[in-house]
Design a protein around this motif. Structure first.
Motif, PDB file in Angstrom:
ATOM      1  N   ASN A 101      41.270  42.135  35.386  1.00  0.00           N
ATOM      2  CA  ASN A 101      43.252  41.315  35.113  1.00  0.00           C
ATOM      3  C   ASN A 101      43.213  39.598  35.325  1.00  0.00           C
ATOM      4  O   ASN A 101      43.937  39.743  36.178  1.00  0.00           O
TER       5      ASN A 101
ATOM      6  N   ASN B 272      48.931  38.944  37.798  1.00  0.00           N
ATOM      7  CA  ASN B 272      50.261  39.074  38.369  1.00  0.00           C
ATOM      8  C   ASN B 272      50.485  39.985  39.211  1.00  0.00           C
ATOM      9  O   ASN B 272      51.351  39.975  39.748  1.00  0.00           O
ATOM     10  N   GLN B 273      49.232  40.425  39.698  1.00  0.00           N
ATOM     11  CA  GLN B 273      49.828  41.452  41.892  1.00  0.00           C
ATOM     12  C   GLN B 273      48.955  40.203  42.351  1.00  0.00           C
ATOM     13  O   GLN B 273      49.106  40.846  43.984  1.00  0.00           O
TER      14      GLN B 273
ATOM     15  N   ASN C 298      45.176  36.977  34.177  1.00  0.00           N
ATOM     16  CA  ASN C 298      46.052  36.724  34.521  1.00  0.00           C
ATOM     17  C   ASN C 298      46.844  36.827  35.438  1.00  0.00           C
ATOM     18  O   ASN C 298      47.435  36.078  36.470  1.00  0.00           O
TER      19      ASN C 298
END
Length: 142
Positions: free
Chosen positions: A21, A25-26, A23
């Motif tokens: 992931n 977002n976590q 990007n």
């Protein structure tokens, strides 16, 4: 921060999660930068900071400021000002030189005290190990 001290397995998991992931977002990059900073893995830390150069969170801004201070970077004060703009609570919390009680709400509010407490609790040791860094940051924040 990791209470067990098992940073290396955590780092491996964070790297895997960022590959899956990118990007992020976590906010895994925030954890990873804290681990690298704690262990003084500066080369890998610099790569993460470069990979997420557009990240305006205090987690990366304050880490950039600390590294700029350590390396006497000519624009260190400007980097610190950008960090302060991202969360103005962090310099005063760092100056207390201790861990703080975190919020029980289950979430973090951008730019607010709970975010500052989270950053400080995960990154205070490297700031304390860097002689004069907290005083420098506090002076800029005035």
């Amino acid at each position: 921060m990791i209470k067990s001290g098992n940073f290396y397995p955590a780092i491996a998991h964070c790297r895997e999660m960022l590959q899956l992931n990118p990007n992020d977002n976590q906010g895994i990059r925030h954890l990873l930068t804290s681990y690298y900073l704690e262990l003084e893995i500066v080369d890998d830390l610099a790569l993460i900071l470069d990979d997420y150069s557009g990240d305006t969170s205090p987690y990366l801004h304050y880490t950039r400021a600390l590294l700029a201070y350590r390396h006497s970077t000519p624009d260190a004060d400007d980097i610190a000002k950008a960090a302060i703009d991202s969360n103005r609570h962090i310099p005063s919390l760092l100056s207390k030189c201790r861990m703080l009680t975190k919020s029980n709400r289950g979430y973090i509010t951008l730019g607010e005290m709970d975010e500052a407490i989270d950053y400080v609790n995960n990154n205070i040791k490297p700031w304390l190990r860097t002689s004069g860094a907290i005083e420098w940051l506090s002076k800029i924040a005035q």
